[in-house]
Write an enzyme that holds these catalytic residues in place. Structure first.
Site, PDB file in Angstrom:
ATOM      1  N   SER A   9     -15.991 -13.891 -13.104  1.00 12.31           N
ATOM      2  CA  SER A   9     -14.795 -14.654 -13.471  1.00 12.31           C
ATOM      3  C   SER A   9     -13.741 -13.701 -14.000  1.00 12.31           C
ATOM      4  O   SER A   9     -13.926 -13.078 -15.057  1.00 12.31           O
ATOM      5  CB  SER A   9     -15.124 -15.688 -14.546  1.00 12.31           C
ATOM      6  OG  SER A   9     -13.904 -16.148 -15.114  1.00 12.31           O
ATOM      7  N   HIS A  34     -14.497 -15.426  -8.924  1.00 15.04           N
ATOM      8  CA  HIS A  34     -14.294 -16.758  -9.511  1.00 15.04           C
ATOM      9  C   HIS A  34     -12.955 -16.776 -10.254  1.00 15.04           C
ATOM     10  O   HIS A  34     -12.704 -15.943 -11.127  1.00 15.04           O
ATOM     11  CB  HIS A  34     -15.457 -17.036 -10.469  1.00 15.04           C
ATOM     12  CG  HIS A  34     -15.485 -18.413 -11.056  1.00 15.04           C
ATOM     13  ND1 HIS A  34     -16.000 -19.500 -10.412  1.00 15.04           N
ATOM     14  CD2 HIS A  34     -15.085 -18.866 -12.264  1.00 15.04           C
ATOM     15  CE1 HIS A  34     -15.912 -20.575 -11.177  1.00 15.04           C
ATOM     16  NE2 HIS A  34     -15.357 -20.215 -12.316  1.00 15.04           N
ATOM     17  N   ASP A  36     -10.546 -18.996 -12.647  1.00 15.90           N
ATOM     18  CA  ASP A  36     -10.516 -20.142 -13.565  1.00 15.90           C
ATOM     19  C   ASP A  36      -9.089 -20.587 -13.812  1.00 15.90           C
ATOM     20  O   ASP A  36      -8.319 -19.882 -14.461  1.00 15.90           O
ATOM     21  CB  ASP A  36     -11.175 -19.752 -14.892  1.00 15.90           C
ATOM     22  CG  ASP A  36     -12.687 -19.734 -14.784  1.00 15.90           C
ATOM     23  OD1 ASP A  36     -13.249 -20.742 -14.340  1.00 15.90           O
ATOM     24  OD2 ASP A  36     -13.293 -18.703 -15.126  1.00 15.90           O
ATOM     25  N   MET A  38      -6.555 -23.132 -15.549  1.00 18.13           N
ATOM     26  CA  MET A  38      -6.474 -24.048 -16.702  1.00 18.13           C
ATOM     27  C   MET A  38      -5.021 -24.449 -16.934  1.00 18.13           C
ATOM     28  O   MET A  38      -4.135 -23.602 -16.913  1.00 18.13           O
ATOM     29  CB  MET A  38      -7.000 -23.347 -17.947  1.00 18.13           C
ATOM     30  CG  MET A  38      -8.396 -22.783 -17.766  1.00 18.13           C
ATOM     31  SD  MET A  38      -8.927 -21.909 -19.227  1.00 18.13           S
ATOM     32  CE  MET A  38     -10.581 -21.415 -18.722  1.00 18.13           C
ATOM     33  N   HIS A  67     -11.903 -22.551  -9.493  1.00 12.13           N
ATOM     34  CA  HIS A  67     -12.393 -23.612 -10.380  1.00 12.13           C
ATOM     35  C   HIS A  67     -11.190 -24.238 -11.072  1.00 12.13           C
ATOM     36  O   HIS A  67     -10.575 -23.614 -11.940  1.00 12.13           O
ATOM     37  CB  HIS A  67     -13.377 -22.974 -11.379  1.00 12.13           C
ATOM     38  CG  HIS A  67     -13.882 -23.894 -12.433  1.00 12.13           C
ATOM     39  ND1 HIS A  67     -14.525 -23.434 -13.570  1.00 12.13           N
ATOM     40  CD2 HIS A  67     -13.864 -25.245 -12.548  1.00 12.13           C
ATOM     41  CE1 HIS A  67     -14.864 -24.467 -14.328  1.00 12.13           C
ATOM     42  NE2 HIS A  67     -14.473 -25.573 -13.727  1.00 12.13           N
ATOM     43  N   MET A  69      -9.613 -26.477 -13.609  1.00 12.25           N
ATOM     44  CA  MET A  69      -9.758 -27.244 -14.858  1.00 12.25           C
ATOM     45  C   MET A  69      -8.388 -27.818 -15.168  1.00 12.25           C
ATOM     46  O   MET A  69      -7.713 -27.411 -16.128  1.00 12.25           O
ATOM     47  CB  MET A  69     -10.248 -26.319 -15.978  1.00 12.25           C
ATOM     48  CG  MET A  69     -11.713 -25.944 -15.819  1.00 12.25           C
ATOM     49  SD  MET A  69     -12.148 -24.459 -16.751  1.00 12.25           S
ATOM     50  CE  MET A  69     -11.702 -23.217 -15.561  1.00 12.25           C
ATOM     51  N   MET A 140     -21.428 -26.818 -15.711  1.00 15.16           N
ATOM     52  CA  MET A 140     -20.801 -26.075 -16.816  1.00 15.16           C
ATOM     53  C   MET A 140     -21.837 -25.874 -17.921  1.00 15.16           C
ATOM     54  O   MET A 140     -22.410 -26.841 -18.427  1.00 15.16           O
ATOM     55  CB  MET A 140     -19.602 -26.843 -17.383  1.00 15.16           C
ATOM     56  CG  MET A 140     -18.377 -26.898 -16.479  1.00 15.16           C
ATOM     57  SD  MET A 140     -17.778 -25.277 -15.930  1.00 15.16           S
ATOM     58  CE  MET A 140     -17.446 -24.469 -17.500  1.00 15.16           C
ATOM     59  N   GLY A 147     -13.517 -18.259 -22.265  1.00 11.43           N
ATOM     60  CA  GLY A 147     -14.651 -17.391 -21.975  1.00 11.43           C
ATOM     61  C   GLY A 147     -15.354 -17.037 -23.280  1.00 11.43           C
ATOM     62  O   GLY A 147     -14.860 -17.338 -24.372  1.00 11.43           O
ATOM     63  N   GLY A 148     -16.512 -16.400 -23.153  1.00 11.05           N
ATOM     64  CA  GLY A 148     -17.198 -15.843 -24.312  1.00 11.05           C
ATOM     65  C   GLY A 148     -17.945 -16.819 -25.195  1.00 11.05           C
ATOM     66  O   GLY A 148     -18.297 -16.492 -26.329  1.00 11.05           O
ATOM     67  N   ASP A 178     -21.875 -21.814 -14.938  1.00 15.43           N
ATOM     68  CA  ASP A 178     -20.650 -21.164 -15.410  1.00 15.43           C
ATOM     69  C   ASP A 178     -20.552 -21.289 -16.926  1.00 15.43           C
ATOM     70  O   ASP A 178     -20.452 -22.401 -17.459  1.00 15.43           O
ATOM     71  CB  ASP A 178     -19.458 -21.850 -14.729  1.00 15.43           C
ATOM     72  CG  ASP A 178     -18.109 -21.209 -15.032  1.00 15.43           C
ATOM     73  OD1 ASP A 178     -18.068 -20.205 -15.754  1.00 15.43           O
ATOM     74  OD2 ASP A 178     -17.100 -21.743 -14.534  1.00 15.43           O
ATOM     75  N   GLY A 179     -20.566 -20.139 -17.597  1.00 13.83           N
ATOM     76  CA  GLY A 179     -20.385 -20.121 -19.049  1.00 13.83           C
ATOM     77  C   GLY A 179     -21.567 -19.499 -19.762  1.00 13.83           C
ATOM     78  O   GLY A 179     -22.688 -19.988 -19.658  1.00 13.83           O
ATOM     79  N   GLY A 200     -18.160 -13.906 -16.747  1.00 11.04           N
ATOM     80  CA  GLY A 200     -16.929 -13.225 -17.137  1.00 11.04           C
ATOM     81  C   GLY A 200     -17.236 -12.089 -18.089  1.00 11.04           C
ATOM     82  O   GLY A 200     -17.277 -10.914 -17.712  1.00 11.04           O
TER      83      GLY A 200
HETATM   84  C1  DX5 Z   1     -14.969 -21.525 -18.913  1.00  7.22           C
HETATM   85  C2  DX5 Z   1     -14.750 -20.880 -17.544  1.00  7.22           C
HETATM   86  C3  DX5 Z   1     -15.757 -19.819 -17.242  1.00  7.22           C
HETATM   87  C4  DX5 Z   1     -15.715 -18.688 -18.203  1.00  7.22           C
HETATM   88  C5  DX5 Z   1     -16.943 -17.853 -18.070  1.00  7.22           C
HETATM   89  O1  DX5 Z   1     -13.932 -22.360 -19.190  1.00  7.22           O
HETATM   90  O2  DX5 Z   1     -14.867 -21.858 -16.550  1.00  7.22           O
HETATM   91  O3  DX5 Z   1     -15.673 -19.346 -15.902  1.00  7.22           O
HETATM   92  O4  DX5 Z   1     -14.577 -17.913 -18.035  1.00  7.22           O
HETATM   93  O5  DX5 Z   1     -16.815 -16.836 -18.982  1.00  7.22           O
HETATM   94  P1  DX5 Z   1     -18.025 -16.241 -19.814  1.00  7.22           P
HETATM   95  O6  DX5 Z   1     -18.943 -15.635 -18.789  1.00  7.22           O
HETATM   96  O7  DX5 Z   1     -17.344 -15.256 -20.665  1.00  7.22           O
HETATM   97  O8  DX5 Z   1     -18.679 -17.368 -20.550  1.00  7.22           O
HETATM   98 ZN    ZN Z   2     -15.155 -21.316 -14.150  1.00  3.66          ZN
END
Ligand code: DX5
Ligand code: ZN
Length: 219
Positions: A9, A34, A36, A38, A67, A69, A140, A147-148, A178-179, A200
């Site tokens: 990601s 990937h 993301d 938002m 993805h 969101m 999810m 992230g993180g 994912d996550g 990510g």
């Molecule tokens: C969360 C995103 C993920 C996220 C993953 O909202 O959809 O793709 O960036 O990041 P890590 O691997 O840091 O949890």
């Molecule tokens: Zn994602």
């Protein structure tokens, strides 16, 4: 189901040198990229839009896994298709404000693979009526937006249920998580039936992307 697909990601990448980050992660063995997206409405964060996806498209020939969101995904799907998406995943929650069946169909008709996803708080039953109408289920493993965050093991029940659905089907769906995916949680996810791992932080915040990706594959 074949080998595990690793989808870094770029949310966790260094955006001041995004092209280089894409090249590095591709050289390190990534399978998909990937993206993301938002909108600050469906989730409380704003990331990037189709222009950045198009920039990523120019830098790599890897499949782009987008993805969304966002609210009203149907309105934006054509822009992400044009930007070069290969798969587009949308949320099932009513807060995403779209007609899920229509959007999935719209994505497929545009020549992309259609993904459906659900938040940790959303039960598996909510996506069940749509099984057969999409190509990938994204489970999810954190609440989307940032992230993180730490991996939520309680979501593995959904992965197992999707894997059970696949057993009786000729056309199997991909099961993506994912996550919070790292070496340990990747193994847990794959053991439960996931075959696509989004990561990510564990890739882009590591020193050696190739090593991080091999670790996620369990090599
Ligand atoms: C969360 C995103 C993920 C996220 C993953 O909202 O959809 O793709 O960036 O990041 P890590 O691997 O840091 O949890
Ligand atoms: Zn994602």
């Amino acid at each position: 189901m074949g080998k595990v697909i690793i989808a870094p990601s770029i949310l966790a990448a260094d955006f001041s040198r995004l092209a280089e980050e894409i090249h590095r992660v591709e050289a390190a063995g990534a399978d998909w990229i990937h993206c993301d997206i938002m909108d600050g409405h469906f989730v409380d964060n704003i990331s990037f839009g189709p222009d950045i996806v198009q920039l990523v498209r120019r830098e790599t020939s890897l499949p782009l896994d987008v993805h969304l969101m966002i609210e009203h995904a149907d309105h934006y799907v054509p822009r992400f298709v044009k930007a070069g998406a290969n798969s587009i995943t949308v949320h099932v929650e009513p807060e995403a404000k779209h007609d899920v069946v229509k959007t999935l169909q719209q994505i497929r008709e545009a020549g992309c693979r259609a993904g459906l996803t659900l938040n940790p708080e959303t039960s598996f039953e909510v996506i069940e009526p749509f099984l057969g109408k999409f190509d990938m289920l994204l489970v999810m493993t954190v609440h989307p937006g940032f992230g993180g965050q730490p991996f939520r093991g309680d979501q593995m029940e959904k992965v197992r249920r999707a894997a059970t659905w696949n057993q009786a089907r000729e056309h199997k769906i991909d099961i993506e998580v994912d996550g919070g995916i790292n070496q340990k949680t990747a193994r847990i996810s794959v053991e439960n039936g996931a075959n696509v791992l989004v990561a990510g932080t564990s890739i882009f915040h590591s020193e050696d992307y190739a090593y991080a990706i091999r670790e996620l594959r369990g090599e």
